[in-house]
Design a protein around this motif. Structure first.
Motif, PDB file in Angstrom:
ATOM      1  N   THR A 164      -0.572 -15.812 -13.137  1.00  0.00           N
ATOM      2  CA  THR A 164      -0.141 -15.871 -11.737  1.00  0.00           C
ATOM      3  C   THR A 164      -1.083 -16.790 -10.970  1.00  0.00           C
ATOM      4  O   THR A 164      -2.250 -16.939 -11.322  1.00  0.00           O
ATOM      5  N   CYS A 165      -0.547 -17.390  -9.906  1.00  0.00           N
ATOM      6  CA  CYS A 165      -1.327 -18.315  -9.093  1.00  0.00           C
ATOM      7  C   CYS A 165      -2.309 -17.539  -8.218  1.00  0.00           C
ATOM      8  O   CYS A 165      -1.915 -16.603  -7.522  1.00  0.00           O
ATOM      9  N   ASP A 166      -3.587 -17.947  -8.237  1.00  0.00           N
ATOM     10  CA  ASP A 166      -4.602 -17.293  -7.406  1.00  0.00           C
ATOM     11  C   ASP A 166      -4.336 -17.489  -5.919  1.00  0.00           C
ATOM     12  O   ASP A 166      -4.762 -16.682  -5.098  1.00  0.00           O
ATOM     13  N   ARG A 167      -3.634 -18.562  -5.568  1.00  0.00           N
ATOM     14  CA  ARG A 167      -3.450 -18.918  -4.157  1.00  0.00           C
ATOM     15  C   ARG A 167      -2.195 -18.287  -3.563  1.00  0.00           C
ATOM     16  O   ARG A 167      -2.243 -17.666  -2.512  1.00  0.00           O
ATOM     17  N   CYS A 168      -1.038 -18.460  -4.251  1.00  0.00           N
ATOM     18  CA  CYS A 168       0.227 -18.005  -3.655  1.00  0.00           C
ATOM     19  C   CYS A 168       0.872 -16.868  -4.440  1.00  0.00           C
ATOM     20  O   CYS A 168       1.943 -16.400  -4.072  1.00  0.00           O
ATOM     21  N   LYS A 169       0.255 -16.443  -5.525  1.00  0.00           N
ATOM     22  CA  LYS A 169       0.722 -15.324  -6.358  1.00  0.00           C
ATOM     23  C   LYS A 169       2.021 -15.612  -7.115  1.00  0.00           C
ATOM     24  O   LYS A 169       2.645 -14.706  -7.653  1.00  0.00           O
ATOM     25  N   SER A 170       2.440 -16.872  -7.144  1.00  0.00           N
ATOM     26  CA  SER A 170       3.643 -17.266  -7.877  1.00  0.00           C
ATOM     27  C   SER A 170       3.423 -17.125  -9.386  1.00  0.00           C
ATOM     28  O   SER A 170       2.297 -17.214  -9.877  1.00  0.00           O
ATOM     29  N   PHE A 171       4.524 -16.918 -10.120  1.00  0.00           N
ATOM     30  CA  PHE A 171       4.489 -16.932 -11.585  1.00  0.00           C
ATOM     31  C   PHE A 171       4.914 -18.291 -12.146  1.00  0.00           C
ATOM     32  O   PHE A 171       5.052 -18.434 -13.357  1.00  0.00           O
TER      33      PHE A 171
HETATM   34 ZN   LIG Z   1       0.562 -21.289  -6.164  1.00  0.00          ZN
END
Ligand SMILES: [Zn+2]
Length: 80
Positions: free
Chosen positions: A10-17
């Motif tokens: 998961t993205c540390d910044r936006c929590k996207s997968f």
């Molecule tokens: Zn992101």
């Protein structure tokens, strides 16, 4: 080789997968060498795993374990 399980899911910044990965050379020769003295072969710079978030663009570089193992004994690296 690098264990893919070490990479984020998961993205540390936006929590996207929506993360994508590739491998690139850490350089040397005519390009900057971002991992000096961490190679395991004299003729080739180590590779980075690069992970990019498709949603926000956060880009992260990861150094494989076999190369990280040389950090503590290399004169080019200083522990913070
Ligand atoms: Zn992101």
């Amino acid at each position: 080789m690098n264990d893919a399980n070490e990479l984020p899911r998961t993205c540390d910044r936006c929590k996207s997968f929506e993360l994508y990965k590739t491998q690139v050379s850490s350089g040397g020769g005519y390009a900057p060498n971002y991992l000096p003295q961490l190679g395991t072969k004299w003729f080739a710079a180590p590779n980075f795993d690069v992970v990019v978030c498709a949603k926000c663009g956060l880009t992260q570089f990861f150094t494989p374990a076999e190369n990280r193992a040389k950090l503590s004994t290399s004169s080019k690296w200083r522990k913070l």
